[in-house]
Design an enzyme around this catalytic site. Sequence first.
Site, PDB file in Angstrom:
ATOM      1  N   SER A 131       0.804  -1.224   0.000  1.00 49.65           N
ATOM      2  CA  SER A 131       0.000   0.000   0.000  1.00 49.65           C
ATOM      3  C   SER A 131       0.840   1.279   0.000  1.00 49.65           C
ATOM      4  O   SER A 131       0.333   2.340  -0.337  1.00 49.65           O
ATOM      5  CB  SER A 131      -0.938   0.011   1.211  1.00 49.65           C
ATOM      6  OG  SER A 131      -0.195  -0.134   2.401  1.00 49.65           O
ATOM      7  N   ASP A 134      -2.920   8.191   7.951  1.00 51.24           N
ATOM      8  CA  ASP A 134      -3.898   7.383   8.701  1.00 51.24           C
ATOM      9  C   ASP A 134      -3.109   6.596   9.749  1.00 51.24           C
ATOM     10  O   ASP A 134      -2.016   7.010  10.119  1.00 51.24           O
ATOM     11  CB  ASP A 134      -4.741   6.512   7.750  1.00 51.24           C
ATOM     12  CG  ASP A 134      -3.908   5.538   6.932  1.00 51.24           C
ATOM     13  OD1 ASP A 134      -2.714   5.336   7.255  1.00 51.24           O
ATOM     14  OD2 ASP A 134      -4.452   4.960   5.965  1.00 51.24           O
ATOM     15  N   HIS A 162      -0.084   4.779   7.181  1.00 50.66           N
ATOM     16  CA  HIS A 162       0.637   5.311   6.016  1.00 50.66           C
ATOM     17  C   HIS A 162       1.133   6.725   6.221  1.00 50.66           C
ATOM     18  O   HIS A 162       0.417   7.547   6.795  1.00 50.66           O
ATOM     19  CB  HIS A 162      -0.285   5.267   4.786  1.00 50.66           C
ATOM     20  CG  HIS A 162      -0.815   3.905   4.508  1.00 50.66           C
ATOM     21  ND1 HIS A 162      -2.086   3.524   4.858  1.00 50.66           N
ATOM     22  CD2 HIS A 162      -0.222   2.831   3.953  1.00 50.66           C
ATOM     23  CE1 HIS A 162      -2.264   2.256   4.525  1.00 50.66           C
ATOM     24  NE2 HIS A 162      -1.151   1.807   3.976  1.00 50.66           N
TER      25      HIS A 162
END
Length: 379
Positions: free
Chosen positions: A44, A328, A331
């Site tokens: 991600s 968040d 990340h």
Amino acid sequence: MAATCEVNTWLVVFALLMVLTIQLQYFGVSADPQVPCFFIFGDSLADNGNNNKLPTVAKANYLPYGIDFPDGPTGRFTNGRTTVDILAELLGFEKRIPPYANAKNSDILDGVNYASGTAGILRKTGKHAGQNVDFRNQLKNHQKLVSRLVKVLGNETLAKERLNKCLYWVELGNNDYINNYYLPDLYPSSSIYTPQQFANLLIDNHRDKLQNLYGYGARKVALIGLGLIGCIPNSISVYGTNGSACVDYMNDAVQIFNKKLVALVDQLNKNFTDAQFIYINTNAIGSEDPAAAGFKVWDVGCCVVNDIGQCAPSETPCENRNEYVFWDSYHPTEALNLITANRVYNSSDPTTSYPTDVNHLVQSSPAEHYSVVLKQMPQ
Ligand SMILES: *[C@@H]1O[C@H](CO)[C@@H](O)[C@H](O)[C@H]1NC(C)=O
Ligand SMILES: *[C@@H]1O[C@H](CO)[C@@H](O)[C@H](O)[C@H]1NC(C)=O
Ligand SMILES: *[C@@H]1O[C@H](CO)[C@@H](O)[C@H](O)[C@H]1NC(C)=O
Ligand SMILES: *[C@@H]1O[C@H](CO)[C@@H](O)[C@H](O)[C@H]1NC(C)=O
């Protein structure tokens, strides 16, 4: 008289065209990037939309993700650009590297991005959240792309020559800890393996796949070490720090992996003398002293998170995003990605980039032997 006049007019037109052409070259209207293409394998931290259509909860194609990105939410797990977006700019790419999931043949000459949120080195990693494209399947996608490239370029020789000159970015392994080893209720790995044994398992898997990547023509490869996963807000809130700043045992476990990854880089460089592999230590970049880098908050993310630590849809995030390390619960913000990309590109510090940085890697002379083998992935 009329004839001379005509000749003169043509001379003027010709001269103007020359000036224009020279100016276009000078002002870099079509300046070439430092490498013809950039291929990205990852999770991600690099995903730019590959998970959007997969059945998984690990998606970021809704606001406030992308709030600072020119195209809005795209599936990037941050507020703006990812580290590889910024690195591609530093390398001189004018267009963004497209996600593999929707790359057209006209896009693939510049490379593609195969990264997928929750993906890991091991196939099972992250699958509790839904589907992902693990490293093995990212390589299968690369194999298909190489075949497409041969068609687009006309023949295999041209494809091999191009593939040999590209930059390859491999950033996987964080999820094998976050979304496997440290979820004992969902994955048995921590009851089977010690951290040392688990790192060995990951490195053995990695070695095979990197040899495959070499087989598809990769000659300039950056292997990204794992971050200090014990310092991310999710780890701090879920596991507790026992009086320390971070969850120390998690950081200790990824350091074992990172040490072995450096040894793997040495081995790969020894075995494949027509290629160069480098190791990049992002720990030396992000977490050394966030305050010194101008950050004010690093224990919580900027956006309002849901119960799995992703931004809750449409909630208003913090205003001062440049003061936050995390976007968040997992990340980094674009602000941290900017620092990371610049240090990755240009660092003379061997604890950051070993044995050299991306800038030198891409400038190294093209591989001597264009000996790519378009072999099949073992099943
Ligand atoms: C591949 O195409 C290039 C350019 O068209 C040509 O010069 C070269 O001879 C071709 N190579 C092979 C092996 O067909
Ligand atoms: C918590 O910290 C104490 C003191 O440093 C240490 O003895 C103990 O093993 C730690 N516990 C865990 C679960 O890490
Ligand atoms: C390097 O070559 C040795 C000897 O053939 C082999 O045992 C080892 O697995 C290879 N390592 C890598 C990373 O390719
Ligand atoms: C790389 O870093 C060095 C020293 O920090 C600096 O002098 C140089 O301008 C930088 N180069 C680029 C391309 O950023």
